[in-house]
Scaffold this motif. Structure first.
Motif, short mmCIF file in Angstrom:
data_model
loop_
_atom_site.label_atom_id
_atom_site.label_comp_id
_atom_site.label_asym_id
_atom_site.label_seq_id
_atom_site.Cartn_x
_atom_site.Cartn_y
_atom_site.Cartn_z
N ILE A 19 0.84 -1.20 0.00
CA ILE A 19 0.00 0.00 0.00
C ILE A 19 0.88 1.25 0.00
O ILE A 19 0.57 2.24 -0.68
N HIS A 20 1.98 1.21 0.72
CA HIS A 20 2.93 2.33 0.72
C HIS A 20 3.46 2.57 -0.69
O HIS A 20 3.55 3.71 -1.15
N GLY A 21 3.80 1.49 -1.40
CA GLY A 21 4.30 1.63 -2.75
C GLY A 21 3.26 2.22 -3.70
O GLY A 21 3.58 3.06 -4.56
N TYR A 22 2.02 1.80 -3.54
CA TYR A 22 0.94 2.33 -4.36
C TYR A 22 0.77 3.84 -4.11
O TYR A 22 0.66 4.63 -5.06
N ALA A 23 0.78 4.21 -2.85
CA ALA A 23 0.65 5.63 -2.51
C ALA A 23 1.83 6.43 -3.05
O ALA A 23 1.66 7.55 -3.54
N ALA A 24 3.03 5.87 -2.96
CA ALA A 24 4.22 6.57 -3.45
C ALA A 24 4.15 6.80 -4.95
O ALA A 24 4.56 7.86 -5.44
N ARG A 25 3.64 5.83 -5.68
CA ARG A 25 3.57 5.98 -7.13
C ARG A 25 2.50 6.97 -7.54
O ARG A 25 2.59 7.59 -8.60
N ARG A 26 1.50 7.15 -6.71
CA ARG A 26 0.45 8.11 -7.03
C ARG A 26 0.75 9.52 -6.52
O ARG A 26 0.49 10.50 -7.22
N LEU A 27 1.26 9.63 -5.29
CA LEU A 27 1.43 10.95 -4.69
C LEU A 27 2.89 11.30 -4.40
O LEU A 27 3.17 12.40 -3.94
N GLY A 28 3.80 10.37 -4.67
CA GLY A 28 5.21 10.64 -4.41
C GLY A 28 5.63 10.12 -3.05
O GLY A 28 4.80 9.92 -2.16
N PRO A 29 6.93 9.89 -2.86
CA PRO A 29 7.44 9.28 -1.63
C PRO A 29 7.21 10.09 -0.37
O PRO A 29 7.06 9.53 0.71
N ASP A 30 7.16 11.41 -0.49
CA ASP A 30 7.01 12.24 0.70
C ASP A 30 5.66 12.02 1.37
O ASP A 30 5.55 12.08 2.60
N ALA A 31 4.62 11.78 0.57
CA ALA A 31 3.28 11.62 1.13
C ALA A 31 2.93 10.17 1.43
O ALA A 31 1.95 9.90 2.12
N ALA A 32 3.72 9.24 0.92
CA ALA A 32 3.34 7.83 0.96
C ALA A 32 3.15 7.29 2.37
O ALA A 32 2.21 6.55 2.64
N SER A 33 4.04 7.63 3.28
CA SER A 33 3.94 7.09 4.64
C SER A 33 2.67 7.56 5.33
O SER A 33 1.99 6.77 6.00
N ASP A 34 2.33 8.83 5.15
CA ASP A 34 1.10 9.35 5.77
C ASP A 34 -0.13 8.68 5.17
O ASP A 34 -1.07 8.32 5.89
N ILE A 35 -0.13 8.51 3.84
CA ILE A 35 -1.27 7.88 3.17
C ILE A 35 -1.43 6.44 3.63
O ILE A 35 -2.54 5.99 3.96
#
Length: 207
Positions: free
Chosen positions: A46-62
């Motif tokens: 899920i972290h990887g999916y978020a990173a690919r959509r919103l970028g690595p900076d936002a991925a952990s929060d998402i």
């Protein structure tokens, strides 16, 4: 949820989509620590999916928000409608939906970057290009221009490798809506990329 029921997720990378996920989730109602099994199995994905959509900076929060919402809403999970992996992608997509403007701004910024590959003859199938090249270059710009619902469907197919039935369950939309949104998204992206050739067998259904 709307659409055909899903009783289990298919096997995924690293053994995800496990048959005992729904058991762990049910057990976590009385023993919250069992939810850690779901977290450990799916957080990286899920972290990887978020990173690919919103970028690595936002991925952990998402990703963290996704699992927090999943934990709080675990009593409402219905295993007859979707596998746990599919359910988590639906929650993640809803969380990302609260950041639509940020996603579009990020895609437009990445549209100015050179694509990883932009060679003639690379897979014409749009979702294959998204998966292989990442969201950058003209591809990112094209995806930024999609309506939010079409973008969600395309990216769940391309980045999460969900089937049409899984996307319908994840987004709580009719099965037929998935097909129409995906077809429209692929067509618009192909047109934005210069009308790369059409379908043939490479536009095969995920459903």
């Amino acid at each position: 949820m709307t659409g055909d029921p899903l009783t289990a997720d298919p096997p995924r990378n690293g053994g995800t989509g496990r048959a005992d996920d729904s058991v762990a989730l049910r057990m976590s109602l009385d023993d919250p620590e069992r939810f850690g099994e779901i977290f450990d199995a799916y957080f990286p994905e899920i972290h990887g999916y978020a990173a690919r959509r919103l970028g690595p900076d936002a991925a952990s929060d998402i990703a963290s928000q996704t699992f927090l919402e999943a934990f709080r809403g675990r009593r409402r999970y219905d295993p007859s409608r979707a596998g746990v992996r599919t359910w988590l992608y639906g929650i993640a997509t809803n969380v990302i939906g609260k950041h639509r403007r940020s996603e579009v701004r990020g895609l437009r910024a990445r549209a100015r970057l050179e694509p990883v590959r932009d060679t003639a003859g690379h897979a014409d199938r749009v979702d294959a290009r998204v998966s292989a090249e990442g969201l950058r270059g003209r591809l990112a710009g094209a995806i930024a221009g999609l309506p939010a619902g079409d973008r969600d469907v395309l990216l769940l197919v391309a980045l999460a490798d969900l089937s049409h039935k899984e996307v319908a369950a994840a987004l709580d939309i009719p099965y037929g809506t998935v097909g129409s949104r995906l077809s429209r998204a692929r067509r618009k992206v192909r047109e934005a990329l210069g009308g790369t050739n059409p379908m043939h067998e490479m536009e095969k259904d995920h459903g």
